[in-house]
Design an enzyme around this catalytic site. Structure first.
Site, mmCIF file in Angstrom:
data_model
loop_
_atom_site.group_PDB
_atom_site.id
_atom_site.type_symbol
_atom_site.label_atom_id
_atom_site.label_comp_id
_atom_site.label_asym_id
_atom_site.label_seq_id
_atom_site.Cartn_x
_atom_site.Cartn_y
_atom_site.Cartn_z
ATOM 1 N N ASN A 7 0.858 -1.185 0.000
ATOM 2 C CA ASN A 7 0.000 0.000 0.000
ATOM 3 C C ASN A 7 0.895 1.236 0.000
ATOM 4 O OD1 ASN A 7 -1.573 2.255 0.939
ATOM 5 N ND2 ASN A 7 -3.150 0.815 1.594
ATOM 6 N N HIS A 43 -5.527 3.537 -1.729
ATOM 7 C CA HIS A 43 -6.817 3.757 -1.075
ATOM 8 C C HIS A 43 -7.151 5.249 -1.166
ATOM 9 C CE1 HIS A 43 -9.632 2.583 2.498
ATOM 10 N NE2 HIS A 43 -10.101 3.652 1.855
ATOM 11 N N GLU A 70 -8.660 0.273 -3.067
ATOM 12 C CA GLU A 70 -9.568 0.165 -1.922
ATOM 13 C C GLU A 70 -10.371 1.449 -1.769
ATOM 14 O OE1 GLU A 70 -6.652 -2.504 1.003
ATOM 15 O OE2 GLU A 70 -7.004 -0.379 1.435
ATOM 16 N N HIS A 190 -4.164 -4.512 7.620
ATOM 17 C CA HIS A 190 -4.266 -3.476 8.639
ATOM 18 C C HIS A 190 -3.430 -3.848 9.871
ATOM 19 C CE1 HIS A 190 -6.276 0.395 9.460
ATOM 20 N NE2 HIS A 190 -5.912 0.117 10.692
ATOM 21 N N GLY A 213 0.981 -1.377 4.280
ATOM 22 C CA GLY A 213 1.464 -0.059 3.929
ATOM 23 C C GLY A 213 2.198 0.636 5.045
ATOM 24 N N HIS A 214 1.475 1.033 6.094
ATOM 25 C CA HIS A 214 2.046 1.869 7.154
ATOM 26 C C HIS A 214 3.282 1.232 7.775
ATOM 27 C CE1 HIS A 214 1.936 4.960 10.295
ATOM 28 N NE2 HIS A 214 2.278 3.984 11.126
#
Length: 237
Positions: A7, A43, A70, A190, A213-214
């Site tokens: 992501n 996203h 997303e 997530h 992602g993060h």
């Protein structure tokens, strides 16, 4: 094998914080694929505070792996996805002001709406996935709505794992077993990280794809993007 989709929203956040086009989102997407990532996830949100709708269009010709978009299927998002035609669309019930995704769909309550949206995407050759909590009734509802896959919302697992409690995996195992029985593909995402991804992968039967992602971007600040992607791939295999 479980695919790793990166992501890249955080790259867009960094770009937008300064203006201009550094770092370049398209170049970063090309680089993560070159480093071994098997997909790129974005996203876009209505306020375009990180990924912009134009980014989604610009990435279309450069993502040669899995392209996953997303978002909450409001009209403008649906129009974007239908024009770009990514590999996969993941439906997420974001509030407009949500900082990040914070809940899965109640697929029973929203069955009619989801069914219509999913049908439209599938008729245009786009694989569909529904973002869900590890709630068995909602996974059954996802099947009833006609989706191809579900994406398990893994924040609760990650939080418990960080506290040293591995029992938090059980609802996800149960959900995966049900999804397998129903013929649903399984994605997850997530708060998955290098710390918890191997344990999660080993316990979830039929896990097809993770979107990260993060954590991946934060870990890359210390360890380097190419190195971190290879570390994830080793853990996923």
């Amino acid at each position: 094998m479980t695919k790793l989709s990166v992501n890249i929203n955080k790259i867009a956040t960094l770009r937008n914080s300064r203006g201009g086009d550094v770092p370049n989102v398209v170049k970063f997407a090309k680089d993560v694929q070159r480093f071994g990532a098997e997909g790129v996830t974005i996203h876009p949100r209505p306020d375009e505070r990180h990924i912009r709708y134009q980014d989604a269009r610009d990435l279309k010709s450069e993502v040669y792996t899995e392209y996953n978009i997303e978002g909450n299927p409001i009209d403008s998002f649906v129009e974007l996805v239908l024009s770009v035609k990514p590999t996969q669309v993941t439906l997420v019930p974001d509030a407009v002001d949500a900082i990040t995704s914070n809940a899965g769909w109640n697929t029973i309550k929203h069955k009619g709406f989801l069914t219509d949206v999913i049908k439209e995407f599938q008729q245009n050759g786009i694989r569909t996935s529904i973002f869900v909590d590890p709630v068995l009734e909602h996974i059954e509802g996802a099947k009833a709505a006609g989706t191809d896959r579900i994406e398990l919302y893994t924040e609760a697992f990650a939080h418990q794992y960080n506290l040293g409690d591995t029992k938090g995996i059980k609802p996800y195992v149960d959900s995966a077993m049900l999804a397998n029985t129903l013929g649903l593909g399984i994605n997850a995402g997530h708060d998955l990280s290098l710390e918890n991804i191997e344990f999660f992968k080993k316990n979830i039967p039929g896990l097809l794809e993770v979107s990260i992602g993060h954590a991946l971007i934060a870990e890359s600040l210390y360890l380097g993007v190419e190195n971190v992607i290879q570390m994830y791939l080793r853990k996923l295999k």
